[in-house]
Design an enzyme around this catalytic site. Structure first.
Site, PDB file in Angstrom:
ATOM      1  N   MET A 270       0.623  -7.703   5.074  1.00 54.19           N
ATOM      2  CA  MET A 270      -0.626  -8.333   5.476  1.00 54.19           C
ATOM      3  C   MET A 270      -0.972  -7.926   6.896  1.00 54.19           C
ATOM      4  O   MET A 270      -0.147  -8.002   7.784  1.00 54.19           O
ATOM      5  CB  MET A 270      -0.476  -9.852   5.334  1.00 54.19           C
ATOM      6  CG  MET A 270      -1.696 -10.638   5.738  1.00 54.19           C
ATOM      7  SD  MET A 270      -3.129 -10.268   4.698  1.00 54.19           S
ATOM      8  CE  MET A 270      -4.456 -10.472   5.871  1.00 54.19           C
ATOM      9  N   GLU A 305      -1.484  -1.000   6.736  1.00 50.56           N
ATOM     10  CA  GLU A 305      -1.738  -2.256   7.460  1.00 50.56           C
ATOM     11  C   GLU A 305      -2.200  -1.956   8.879  1.00 50.56           C
ATOM     12  O   GLU A 305      -3.088  -2.624   9.401  1.00 50.56           O
ATOM     13  CB  GLU A 305      -0.492  -3.151   7.465  1.00 50.56           C
ATOM     14  CG  GLU A 305       0.109  -3.441   6.088  1.00 50.56           C
ATOM     15  CD  GLU A 305      -0.875  -3.987   5.066  1.00 50.56           C
ATOM     16  OE1 GLU A 305      -1.849  -4.643   5.459  1.00 50.56           O
ATOM     17  OE2 GLU A 305      -0.677  -3.740   3.855  1.00 50.56           O
TER      18      GLU A 305
HETATM   19 ZN   LIG Z   1      -4.999  -3.582   2.627  1.00 50.84          ZN
END
Ligand SMILES: [Zn+2]
Length: 881
Positions: A270, A305
């Site tokens: 994330m 990311e």
């Molecule tokens: Zn992504």
């Protein structure tokens, strides 16, 4: 758990919120059992919104402790709070006011892994897409951009490390063995990018100096003892930062960049601003525990990311319908990064194989949706291969259509024009139109229309006129709720290959716009006529997979063999051989179903063997070329009335035919590819190991003898070779003493290493035999199996459902029941992972009738359960529809 209310969210219903939240101050008094969260929100009414307009904040399972409005405690009728909503019917009439909201959370009981939770004693958060509303009441939507200041207080011994987004401001001691830290992120961001991590973790530190001279402190945090396994991730991070400067002119914008690995995580990673949180699977690696594929994935996901910092964070999505705006574009960027770091052709072939394996079935089944969907019931179910992988292909086509220079100009304009905004796909396309002066209106259908376009091709050469004509016909098959499709703009890269293997030149072309080696298909039918073509060429079409389509044509076997040997486009060489394998497997599957033994053409088998031995080609390419289409690839080509057992039998027969023919060649190659140098996770070394491990399977099958695989297993000094050998033993020699000994040795050696033990579960879950279902039931009783750890569930049940066509589709329905039982067990605590697993049923209608009936029965049984989560109800109902 959000139970299903049946509500559908629609793109056309988007409207701006009445209020903004320019500033957020959060204070967390962390405790695993009960954490107090104080949120001070500075709320601002938009221009032109009436002063008495109600303010309605989102919540999800929240428990309000107190509320103050402009510093005054609110009571009685001033507000209405439920777990899912906080409504202030008559907010202050001033344009700006503050809300102080206190909520109490139980992080250690949060097994959905959304919001604030505890993983192996570490507090962490996951807020995308709608997890922030599980922390406090908020306008939890991506177009609300706020500046965050976060204060974290925790027990110093349990959580010496306190991290959040942005830059560190202040830290110090508190009474009672507690301490605090304050973080401030100057870049306004949507709530889904909020993050917090607190715990006791080991650290690897380094620094990076940006092109303009800003020194950035880098930290990678892992469980104590795993620090040495984080070195590759740190290296990949630094390479990503440099690459984004050189390739896209994008610099990092904070003083620190932190990356944390946690073991319980619903997804891969994330991109929270300045504080990326990763599934530890995509951080930890060394020679003994990670395969070459793991290393490549770590590089790609660290890059992905990090690249979000500009495509997603600095410029974010207006609403969740625009998810591909950040995901498709960032996947494109990480593909480019990997292609620059490794072999571009090999990377491209791997991308296309992935797209066909994951996205094509989605596009061709009940869960089909456009790259930018127009409606959803649960946004968590739209983190799909279509949004990510097809979304990337669409960006790639924009580059193909505009050319590199205009594409870069469009990207620059996009960054310049929209920095700090929450925007839409229309804004993205407009930047390219403005930078290139081209009209992309028809092209934009790639975002709006679901389904994989089909292109039918035929060609003829007229020796008298020295002309070559290609007939091209496009169609888009219907998909759920879209029966009529509009015509697409399809860029087809091509070459007219002459007898010497070079592309032929031609004098003129008519019937379509043809530029820079690309035919622009925009109508239903094109008759593209090339003149001044001195001899009959062999047509090489959709080179580099320039468009994500399916293709049919009447290309002869000789022409395909010619392209496999001579095309200047490496992708097309691979594709030609792969198509020949697929055709052979389709015919063999029919033969098997007719009760006969399949036979294979000696030209095809010979071509595979000679390609293996061709030293002019890089080993990684040869490894891919020698990898037969998978059983699902063949099933997809068959399309209807599928019998997985017959496909399996046909594929094994072709493997054996090639193995017997190539035995001596493969033996010599296999021995020659071994080197005694220490393991390096670089592309060249990985390529040699990939080829050697493909050859190992052939060698083991040639004599139907587990000995070569057992020898490799025992001698391996790295996980790539060890896992490959174990896979051959388990898949083809499961009943032998050699296989059993190797599985036990592997289990004993890695009993304390969850990530490696996942491989042990995964290898057994993928054994393509009917007995695997029974084995699965016993592996689920294994002391190391845990239904609350998503990595373990994906390794065992996910692999079985998505990666073992034969056993999952066992004729008696036992595979379906196993997966359905797991889905329902998971559903109670982690609906997101449960729904993802349930998508394994998406191709049930294409099976033969017996299996189809079993699958329908199992799906209907799931649907009958009361209080299904919104996530699962959505997938099951769409799959059955
Ligand atoms: Zn992504």
């Amino acid at each position: 758990m959000r139970t299903d209310s049946g509500q559908i969210f629609r793109l056309e219903d988007y409207r701006e919120s009445d209020y903004l939240i320019p500033e957020v101050e959060l204070t967390f008094l962390l405790d695993p059992q009960e954490t107090l969260v104080r949120a001070r929100l500075v709320v601002e009414r938009r221009e032109n919104v009436a002063a008495v307009t109600a303010l309605e904040l989102d919540g999800d399972g929240l428990n309000l402790s107190s509320l103050a409005i402009d510093g005054t405690p609110a009571t009685g009728t001033a507000f209405e709070a439920t777990p899912d909503r906080l409504i202030i019917a008559r907010p202050p009439s001033a344009k700006r006011f503050t809300l102080d909201i206190e909520t109490r959370l139980q992080p250690s009981r949060n097994k959905a892994l959304m919001g604030l939770y505890v993983s192996s004693d570490v507090f962490c958060t996951q807020c995308e897409a709608e997890g922030f509303r599980r922390i406090t009441y908020f306008l939890d939507r991506p177009d609300i951009l706020s500046v965050y200041t976060v204060r974290i207080e925790a027990d110093k011994k349990a959580a010496p490390l306190l991290l959040s987004n942005g830059n560190p401001v202040e830290s110090g001691k508190l009474d009672g063995g507690r301490h605090f830290a304050v973080w401030h992120d100057p870049h306004p961001k949507p709530s889904y990018l909020f993050a917090l991590v607190a715990g006791d973790l080991g650290m690897v530190s380094d620094s990076f100096t940006t092109a303009s001279g800003r020194k950035v402190a880098l930290g990678v945090y892992v469980e104590h003892g795993n620090e040495t396994r984080a070195a590759y991730a740190m290296d990949a991070l630094k390479r990503s930062m440099r690459w984004d400067e050189e390739r896209f002119g994008r610099e990092y914008d904070l003083d620190v960049f932190n990356l944390v690995a946690v073991s319980d995580f619903n997804m891969g990673a994330m991109e929270n601003k300045g504080l990326n949180i990763f599934n530890d699977k995509y951080v930890l690696a060394d020679a003994d525990t990670a395969t070459d594929l793991d290393f490549a994935n770590i590089e790609a996901i660290i890059g992905h990311e990090y690249f979000h910092n500009w495509t997603g964070n600095r410029i974010t999505c207006r609403d969740w319908f625009q998810l591909c705006l950040k995901e498709g574009l960032t996947v494109f960027r990480d593909h480019e990064f990997s292609a620059d770091q490794r072999s571009r052709p090999v990377k491209r072939i791997a991308e296309v194989r992935g797209l066909r394996a994951h996205q094509f079935p989605e596009d061709q089944g009940p869960l089909a949706h456009p790259v930018r969907p127009r409606r959803y019931r649960e946004i968590n179910n739209f983190y799909t291969a279509t949004v990510y992988e097809k979304g990337s292909e669409v960006v790639r086509m924009i580059r193909t259509i505009l050319g590199e220079d205009a594409f870069c100009a469009g990207m620059d304009l996009y960054f310049e024009r929209h920095d700090g905004q929450a925007v839409t796909i229309e804004d993205f396309i407009k930047a390219f139109e403005d930078a290139s002066d081209r009209d992309l209106a028809q092209f934009a259908l790639w975002y709006h229309q679901a389904g994989t376009p089909h292109v039918a091709i035929s060609s003829r050469y007229d020796a008298g006129e020295k002309s070559f004509t290609i007939e091209i016909e496009q169609s888009v098959p219907p998909t759920p709720s879209e029966s009529r499709k509009r015509l697409m703009h399809i860029p087809l890269a091509f070459g007219l290959v002459g007898a010497d293997g070079q592309d032929m030149v031609f004098d003129a072309v008519e019937g379509a716009v043809v530029e820079d080696g690309v035919i622009h298909v925009r109508k239903r039918h094109h008759s593209v006529r090339f003149t001044g073509v001195p001899a009959r060429p062999v047509l090489s079409i959709n080179r580099g997979f320039s468009a994500p389509i399916t293709l049919s044509g009447e290309t002869s076997t000789d022409d395909r063999l010619f392209l496999a040997r001579h095309d200047s486009d490496p992708f097309s060489r691979w594709q030609s051989l792969n198509t020949l394998f697929t055709e052979a497997l389709l015919s063999a599957t029919r033969t098997v179903r007719g009760g006969d033994e399949p036979l294979f053409a000696s030209e095809l088998v010979g071509a595979a063997v000679s390609l293996a031995a061709n030293d002019a080609l890089e080993p990684a390419f040869r490894a891919l070329a020698l990898t037969l289409p998978g059983e699902p690839d063949v099933a997809r080509e068959i399309g209807a009335n599928i019998d997985p057992d017959a496909i399996h039998t046909a594929r094994i027969a072709l493997l054996k035919a090639i193995a017997r023919e190539g035995r001596a060649t493969f033996d010599a190659l296999y021995a020659g590819l071994h080197d005694n140098a220490p393991f390096m996770p670089d592309a060249a070394g990985a390529g040699r190991r990939a080829l050697r491990n493909v050859l190992l399977e052939y060698l083991a099958l040639a004599d139907e003898n587990p000995a070569p695989a057992k020898r490799q297993f025992d001698a391996a000094d790295n996980m790539t070779d060890r896992a490959a050998a174990l896979t051959v033993l388990a898949n083809h020699f499961g009943e032998t003493q050699e296989a059993r000994a190797a599985l036990s040795a592997f289990e004993a050696r890695y009993a304390d290493d969850p990530l490696v033990l996942d491989k042990w579960f995964q290898i057994q879950a993928s054994v393509p035999a009917p007995e695997t279902v029974a084995l699965m039931r016993s592996l689920m009783e294994h002391p190391h199996f845990s239904i609350t750890n998503p990595n373990r569930v994906r390794a065992l049940i996910g692999t079985f459902a998505m990666g073992n066509q034969r056993a999952f589709h066992s004729a008696d329905g036992s595979g379906y029941r196993l997966v359905a039982d797991t889905v329902l067990a998971l559903e109670a605590h982690n609906p997101q992972v449960a729904a993802r697993l349930a998508t394994a049923f998406r191709s049930w209608r294409s099976l033969e009738t017996g299996r189809r009936d079993e699958a329908r029965r199992v799906l209907s049984d799931i649907a009958k359960h009361e209080n299904l989560s919104r996530d699962l109800a959505d997938i099951v109902e769409r799959t059955l529809a």
